[in-house]
Design a protein around this motif. Sequence first.
Motif, PDB file in Angstrom:
ATOM      1  N   MET A  27       0.843  -1.186   0.000  1.00 56.82           N
ATOM      2  CA  MET A  27       0.000   0.000   0.000  1.00 56.82           C
ATOM      3  C   MET A  27       0.879   1.237   0.000  1.00 56.82           C
ATOM      4  O   MET A  27       1.859   1.312   0.754  1.00 56.82           O
ATOM      5  N   GLU A  28       0.514   2.155  -0.876  1.00 60.87           N
ATOM      6  CA  GLU A  28       1.255   3.416  -0.904  1.00 60.87           C
ATOM      7  C   GLU A  28       0.292   4.571  -0.762  1.00 60.87           C
ATOM      8  O   GLU A  28      -0.700   4.670  -1.470  1.00 60.87           O
ATOM      9  N   PHE A  29       0.615   5.444   0.152  1.00 59.16           N
ATOM     10  CA  PHE A  29      -0.248   6.558   0.482  1.00 59.16           C
ATOM     11  C   PHE A  29       0.405   7.812  -0.070  1.00 59.16           C
ATOM     12  O   PHE A  29       1.563   8.098   0.219  1.00 59.16           O
ATOM     13  N   ASN A  30      -0.325   8.537  -0.909  1.00 66.47           N
ATOM     14  CA  ASN A  30       0.282   9.739  -1.474  1.00 66.47           C
ATOM     15  C   ASN A  30      -0.727  10.868  -1.501  1.00 66.47           C
ATOM     16  O   ASN A  30      -1.917  10.667  -1.691  1.00 66.47           O
ATOM     17  N   VAL A  31      -0.195  12.045  -1.298  1.00 70.45           N
ATOM     18  CA  VAL A  31      -1.047  13.229  -1.275  1.00 70.45           C
ATOM     19  C   VAL A  31      -0.404  14.291  -2.146  1.00 70.45           C
ATOM     20  O   VAL A  31       0.814  14.424  -2.171  1.00 70.45           O
ATOM     21  N   LEU A  32      -1.234  15.009  -2.857  1.00 66.96           N
ATOM     22  CA  LEU A  32      -0.725  16.091  -3.684  1.00 66.96           C
ATOM     23  C   LEU A  32      -0.520  17.305  -2.783  1.00 66.96           C
ATOM     24  O   LEU A  32      -1.469  17.877  -2.260  1.00 66.96           O
ATOM     25  N   ASP A  33       0.708  17.677  -2.569  1.00 63.27           N
ATOM     26  CA  ASP A  33       0.997  18.778  -1.640  1.00 63.27           C
ATOM     27  C   ASP A  33       0.423  20.086  -2.159  1.00 63.27           C
ATOM     28  O   ASP A  33       0.378  20.329  -3.367  1.00 63.27           O
ATOM     29  N   PRO A  70      -9.545  26.310   6.628  1.00 65.89           N
ATOM     30  CA  PRO A  70      -9.621  24.873   6.383  1.00 65.89           C
ATOM     31  C   PRO A  70      -9.061  24.558   4.991  1.00 65.89           C
ATOM     32  O   PRO A  70      -8.913  25.453   4.160  1.00 65.89           O
ATOM     33  N   GLN A  71      -8.812  23.319   4.751  1.00 69.19           N
ATOM     34  CA  GLN A  71      -8.124  22.992   3.531  1.00 69.19           C
ATOM     35  C   GLN A  71      -8.451  21.586   3.085  1.00 69.19           C
ATOM     36  O   GLN A  71      -8.712  20.710   3.914  1.00 69.19           O
ATOM     37  N   LYS A  72      -8.423  21.358   1.778  1.00 72.72           N
ATOM     38  CA  LYS A  72      -8.639  19.998   1.281  1.00 72.72           C
ATOM     39  C   LYS A  72      -7.445  19.575   0.457  1.00 72.72           C
ATOM     40  O   LYS A  72      -6.936  20.347  -0.364  1.00 72.72           O
ATOM     41  N   LEU A  73      -7.010  18.354   0.688  1.00 70.83           N
ATOM     42  CA  LEU A  73      -5.884  17.831  -0.085  1.00 70.83           C
ATOM     43  C   LEU A  73      -6.346  16.592  -0.834  1.00 70.83           C
ATOM     44  O   LEU A  73      -7.051  15.748  -0.273  1.00 70.83           O
ATOM     45  N   LYS A  74      -5.927  16.507  -2.090  1.00 72.18           N
ATOM     46  CA  LYS A  74      -6.274  15.323  -2.869  1.00 72.18           C
ATOM     47  C   LYS A  74      -5.191  14.275  -2.693  1.00 72.18           C
ATOM     48  O   LYS A  74      -4.004  14.594  -2.654  1.00 72.18           O
ATOM     49  N   GLY A  75      -5.607  13.048  -2.620  1.00 71.56           N
ATOM     50  CA  GLY A  75      -4.603  12.005  -2.471  1.00 71.56           C
ATOM     51  C   GLY A  75      -5.054  10.705  -3.089  1.00 71.56           C
ATOM     52  O   GLY A  75      -6.212  10.545  -3.481  1.00 71.56           O
ATOM     53  N   THR A  76      -4.125   9.777  -3.174  1.00 70.34           N
ATOM     54  CA  THR A  76      -4.427   8.464  -3.734  1.00 70.34           C
ATOM     55  C   THR A  76      -3.783   7.391  -2.874  1.00 70.34           C
ATOM     56  O   THR A  76      -2.681   7.571  -2.367  1.00 70.34           O
ATOM     57  N   LEU A  77      -4.459   6.293  -2.764  1.00 69.53           N
ATOM     58  CA  LEU A  77      -3.864   5.125  -2.146  1.00 69.53           C
ATOM     59  C   LEU A  77      -3.744   4.053  -3.232  1.00 69.53           C
ATOM     60  O   LEU A  77      -4.727   3.727  -3.891  1.00 69.53           O
ATOM     61  N   THR A  78      -2.541   3.563  -3.456  1.00 67.81           N
ATOM     62  CA  THR A  78      -2.389   2.468  -4.409  1.00 67.81           C
ATOM     63  C   THR A  78      -2.039   1.218  -3.640  1.00 67.81           C
ATOM     64  O   THR A  78      -1.370   1.280  -2.610  1.00 67.81           O
ATOM     65  N   PHE A  79      -2.508   0.087  -4.093  1.00 66.98           N
ATOM     66  CA  PHE A  79      -2.203  -1.158  -3.391  1.00 66.98           C
ATOM     67  C   PHE A  79      -2.352  -2.343  -4.335  1.00 66.98           C
ATOM     68  O   PHE A  79      -2.928  -2.226  -5.416  1.00 66.98           O
TER      69      PHE A  79
END
Lengths: 162, 1255
Positions: free
Chosen positions: B1066-1072, B1116-1125
Motif C-alpha cells: 500500500m502506498e499513500f500519497n497526497v498532492l501537496d 480549512p483545507q482539502k488535499l487530494k490524495g491516492t492510495l495504491t495497493f
Amino acid sequence: MIKAILIFNNHGKPRLSKFYEHYNEDTEQQIIRETFHLVSKRDENVCNFLEGGMLIGGSDYKLIYRHYATLYFVFCVDSSESELGILDLIQVFVETLDKCFENVCELDLIFHVDKVHNILAEMVMGGMVLETNMNEIITQVDAQNKMEKSETFIFQSTRQDR
Amino acid sequence: MALKIVKGSIDRMFDKNLQDLVRGIRNHKEDEAKYISTCIDEIKQELKQDNIAVKANAVCKLTYLQMLGYDVSWAAFNIVEVMSSSKFTYKRIGYLAASQCFHENTDVIMLTTNQIRKDLSSPNQYDTGVALTGLSCFVTPDLARDLANDIMTLMSHTKPYIRKKAVLIMYKVFLKYPESLRPAFPRLKEKLEDPDPGVQSAAVNVICELARRNPKNYLSLAPLFFKLMTSSTNNWVLIKIIKLFGALTPLEPRLGKKLIEPLTNLIHSTSAMSLLYECVNTVIAVLISLSSGMPNHSASIQLCVQKLRILIEDSDQNLKYLGLLAMSKILKTHPKSVQSHKDLILQCLDDKDESIRLRALDLLYGMVSKKNLMEIVKKLMIHVDKAEGTTYRDELLTKIIDICSQSNYQYITNFEWYISILVELTRLEGTRHGHLIASQMLDVAIRVKAIRVFAVAQMATLLDNAHLLTGNMQRNGICEVLYAAAWICGEFSEHLENPVQTLEAMLRPKVATLPGHIQAVYVQNAAKLFATILKNQEGNTDSTAAQETSQMMIDRLPLFVQSANLEVQERASCILQLVKYIQKLQQKDVEVAEEVSALFAGELNPVAPKAQKKVPVPEGLDLDAWINEPPSESESEDEQPKAIFTKEEPKHSRPRHTEVDEKELARRREARKQEQANNPFYIKASPSSQKVYQEAPGVEHIPVVQIDLSVPLKVPGLPMSDQYVKLEEERRQKERAEKKKKEKKKRKEKRSGRGKKHDSGPESEEDITPAHVVDIVTEEMPENALPSDDDDKDPNDPHKALDIDLDKPLADSEKLPVRSHRAAGAPKSSAEDGEAENATPQEPKKKSSKEKRDKKKDKERDRKRSKEEKKKKKHKHEEKEEDLLGGQAEEPVVQSEETKEVEAQPTSTSAEVSDLDFWLSNAPVPSNTQEAATVAEAAPAPEAPAGTAADSEPEEPKDTETEESKSSKHKKKKQKKEKEEKEKKKKKKHHHHHHHHHSDGGGEESVQNGTVEEEEPLPPMSNYCLLAENSYIKMVCDIQGNLQDGSQVVVSVIFENKSDSFLKSMEFNVLDSLNSKLQRPEGSGPHDGLTVPFQLPPGVSNEARFVFTVQSIVMPQKLKGTLTFIVKNEDSSTHEKLDFKLHFTCTSYLITTPCYSDAFAKLLESGDLKSSSVRLEGVNMPFHHLLARICFHHHFSVVERIDSCASMYSRSIQGHHVCLLVKTSGQTVSIDAKCDEPTLLGNVLDEIKQTFSQC
C-alpha cells in the motif's frame, strides 16, 4: 551503595582504606583523618551511626562504624543500605578475619593488608554487598590462597632447580 | 638469559617484601618520610627489572604506600604489567593495586581492555573473579562499552561465583554506559530467579539500586519482587526488596495496600531487628502514600508512631537513633501524630549522643507551633551555648533558623524577638553560617515592614559594635552579618535614630580589614545614609552640620579608594567624587538633598530565588541561535586582545551613531519601552497590574503592643531574646485576661438566658495573635511563570542517564557492541548475544503467564480478606465490575493511542502491564485472565471503528478493561487520573464508573470538569470520519494537531480490508499544496508516496499515521490524495487505487487544553481577542451532550459551567486562544466566541455549526 570502607586504629593510623569512588591521595588522607576525628571522640555507649562527615558523603550518606579493641571499622554508606544490616556486615567481616587469621589482632592487619583486601573483595564489590555468608566467603578465600600456594610452590621448586 | 634469571631470583631474596616494608616503617618512627622515600627509590629499581615476581612484590608495596597517602600513579604502567601476568598470585596483586589507584583519567587504562577481556574468559574462575572485582573499581565509559557484552555473557556462566560478580558489576557498567541497560535488562531480570541465592541477591541488589533512582521504570517488576519477598529467607534480599517497595509505593498506592499484610506478618515473625526496622519503615511509606486517599489510615500511623516510640525509648542507642529517623519520615505528612511525642523528643535533645541529638533536632522542625516556638528556640539557644563541637553548634544554628523561617515565618508571632535571636546568634564564634544569619536579617527586614524600625536600631548597634564580631579575623564567618547590617541601615536609613553616628561607624578605618564584598556594601550604604542625613540637616537653619557630614565623607572615603578590591575601589571613588561635588554646591548654599536622595529612591522588592529560572522562554526565542553570523575565527583571534591592552584609538564608529536622526531614535526608544513593558525581565518603575505590596492601611503606624511597659525597647548593648519571651508571655496573658473579661461579660449577659458555664480550655493555636500586624511581603515571581518541580534535579547525576523505559522492546540498533577483531572468542559471544536478542521479546510473556498463576493464589487470598473487611464493600463493587469485564473481554478493544506506533505493537509489553494492573487490583481473578491477555496482545489490529465507538461511551464499565490493556506509556497518565478519580470519589461516593481514555481526551475534559456526572449517558461519538471506500478497502481518518510542533498535523488513518484477498504494497500519497505538505522520509522526492508499513490480511484493519506540515492554520483545507495497493488472490494479483480527499478542518488545528477560570478571565480581560458569535437553532439535545460534543469533536475543554451557560477554551497548535461562551435557552444555542485570530475563529464557528446541523 557503600562509598568507602576504612579501618584505622585508636590513634587514627590507617590499617585499610577502600574507596569505591575516586579521590586523590591527599583527599583520601583527609577523609581518613576527619573520619577518625569524628569517630574517636564518641563515647563507647552511643549509637553507631554518624552524620556530618564533610568530605565524604553529604546529606544522603552516613558513617556506620564499630569499635573492636584497638580498631575502628567504618563504612560510609548511602540511604539504600540498611543501617542495622551494615552493622551486621561489619560483624561478619570481623568474624571472617578472625577465622582467616586465627584470632585476629591489629598486627595481622598491619602486616597483611593485602590479605584483608582479598577477604573484603569477597564480601563487597564495587560498593555493593556481594556475599554475607561467612562460610561461603571463607571457602572462596581459602580456595584462592590454595591456588596461590601451589603457584609459589612451583615457583620455588623451579627456582631450586636452577 | 638463564644467568639473568638466576641473578633476578638472587636479587629477590634480598628484596624487602611487604612485611619488611611495614616493619621498617615502624622502626623508623622519627624519620618515616625519609625512610619511605628510600623505599620508593628501591621500588623504582625493582620495577625496572624483568622478573615479574620482583615487580609484583614492588607493586604490592606500592599499594601499601598508597594507603599511607603516597601518590603512586607513576607506576601505573607497571601495575598493568603485573596485572597481565599469567600467574594468579601476581595478577591478584596487580588488580588490587589497579583498583586502589586507577581512575577514569588514568591513561594506561586504555591498554588494559584486551587483558581484562582475556581474564574474563579465563578457564580459571578466580582469574575471572579477580578481573571483575578490579574492574568494578576502575571501570570507565570506554571499558564499559567494550566489555559490556563479555560481562553480559558471564551473567550466564556455569559457576555461581562468576555469575554473582558479573551481575553485580553490571550496575557499574550501566552507570558508565547507559546504552547497555536495555539490552542487558532481560537477562538481569532472569537472574532474579537464579537458583543460587548469592546470584539472586546480587540481581536484587542491582535492580534495587537502579530502581531507587528511577522507580517508575521498575514498577512492572513489582509482582516478581512480591513473590521474592514472600518466598525468600535471605534477610539481605528481604531488606533490599522491602526498601525497594518503599520507593515504589508512592507511585502506585494499590501496591501499598497489597504490601501491608505481608509486611505486618514479617514484623511479627522475624527476629532480625534490621528486617523489622525496614518493614516498619516501608509500612510507614505505604501509609503515607495511602493516607492521601483514605483518612482512616491515621490509626495505623498512630500504631507505627507508637512502635517507634518503643524503639526510641530502648536503651540501645542504635534503635533509638533509627526510631527517631523513621519518626522524621512520618513527620513530613503527619506532623500531628508526632507532635504528641514532643516530650520524648525534647528529652533526646539532651542525649549525650550527638547523632541522636541531630535526629531529634530534625524532628523539632516539624513540631513547632505558634505556641511553643519561643520555648523550643529558647531551649535550643541554651544548647548552642553548651555545645562544644562547631559542627553540632552550626547544625543547631541552621536548625533554629530553619524552624523559625519555615513556611514563610508562619510560627513567628513576634519579630522583635526573632531579630534579637538573630543578633544573639551573631555572638557565636567560629560559625560558618554568618551568611545564613545575614540573609535572614535581610529577608525579615525587607519583607516584614513593621519590623524595620526595630531592625534598623539593632543593626545600628551591631555596626557600632562591629569590633566585637571581627575581633578574630581568622574565624570571620560571622562578619557576613555586617553585610546585612550595613545594607539594612543604609536602605532603611529613614528609621535611624542617630544616622550620623551610624555613618561614622561605617567609615571607621577598621572596616578596611573586612572582606571586599562587605566593604563594598559599606561604601554604597554610607552613601545612602549620607543622602538621608543631608535631607534631615538641610531642613535645619544651620547649614554647617550638613557640610560637616560631607567633610567627614571626604575625609574617610579615600581609605576605600585605595582598596585592593575593585568593587570597593570603584564605588568609593565614584561616591567620593559625588560628595566633593555636593560639597561644592553646599558651599554655594544650593539645596541638594532632594537630588541626592533621588539617587536612592524607590523600593526594592524581594524576588523569589527561583524567579529567574521560571521566566518562560518567549515563543520564537532561540537562545542558542547566533544573533549575527559567527565571526570567522581568524578575525576575532587577532583583534580582541589588542582592544583590551592597547590604548584605544578614538573610534571611527562613533560618528556613525549620530547619523541616526532624532526621529528614528525616538521611535526606537518608544519601541524599546513597549518591549520592556511586555518583558517580564524588566522590573517596571511602577508595579501596576501585579502589585505585590498589599498596602494594608496603617501598616506604618501599627500600635506596637504594650512594649513600653516593663522593658525599654532599645536594650542597651545587644538585645536579649529572653526578655521578649517574657514580654510575649505577659502579652499573651494579658490578652487572655482581656478575653476572659470579655467572655465574662458575655457570660454575664448570657447567664440570665442560659446558665451554662464553659471554661476556656488551654490556649489553642488560633488564640495567639501576633504582636505586630505583620505584612509579610511575598516574593515576586515573573508573570506566567510555569509551575515546575523539576528544577531541583541535579543535571550531573549519572543516574539521570539511566532513566530508560525498560518495557519497550529492543530495537536492532541497541545490540551491545561485539568485538570483531579477535576471531577466537567472537563467534561464541555473538551467538550468545543473538540468543539474548531472540529471547527478549518472548521471555516476559512466558514469565507473565507463570506469574499469573502465582498471582491467582494471591488474589484469591486477597479476596477472602476483602470479604472479611466490611469497609471494603465498595471495592467489591468494583471487583464485580471487573469480573463482568472479564466476560466482555473477548470483544475487541482498541484505542487510537494504542496504535500510536505504526508498527504493530509488540505484544509482550501490553500484556505485562495489564498483568501488573490485574495483579494490583484486588479483583478476584477472572477465569479468563489468559483470554484478557490474549486480547491485549491482539489489540493492535482489531476493528477500529467499533472499538472507538465503544470507548467513547463513558458510562460503560468496559472502560476499566480498556484501561487494563493500556500500554506502559500511558501508565503514568493513568495513575494521575486515578488520583483524580479518588478525589472525585470522595465527593461522590456512590458514583463509581470510570471515565478513562475516551479516545482522545476530548470527552474526558468534560468529565474532569464535572459536567456529565449525574446526567444521562452520552451517545457514542467518534472523530474518525470516512475518507474513502471501495470494494476492497475502507479508510477512515482522524486529524489531530501536534502538540509539540506548531506546524505539524498528524493524520491517523485506519485501513480496513473488506475483501477476501490479501492487500499489500500500500502506498499513500497526497498532492501537496503550498500550505500543507506530507512529511516524507529524507531522500524521497516531493511526489513520492509513502509506503504503509503493514499488509492487510482479509478482514483485518490497522492504523498508520502520517505527518503533515502546515504553514497557515486559519483556513480549512482539502488535499487530494491516492492510495495504491496490490490485491493478491491465490491465483492472481491486481493493482488497484483509491482516490480520496483529506479535509483539514480548522478544528483539527485545535488542541484540547485545560484552562483554569482565573486564567480564562485574565485572557478575556486582556482585550487582545476579537469576538464573533453564532446562533444555532433547533438543537434538540441536553446541554451536557452539546458541551460534550463540542469538547469531543472540536477539542475544547469546559472552563466553567453554570446551569445552562458554559465557558470553554481551546488552543491552536500555533498558540491562538479560542474562548467560547455557550448559552442555551430552549432549542436555541448562542455561542459567543473570542479569539486572537478572527479568520480562524470564523471557520471554527462554521464547523461547530455544521456539526450540529448534522444531528
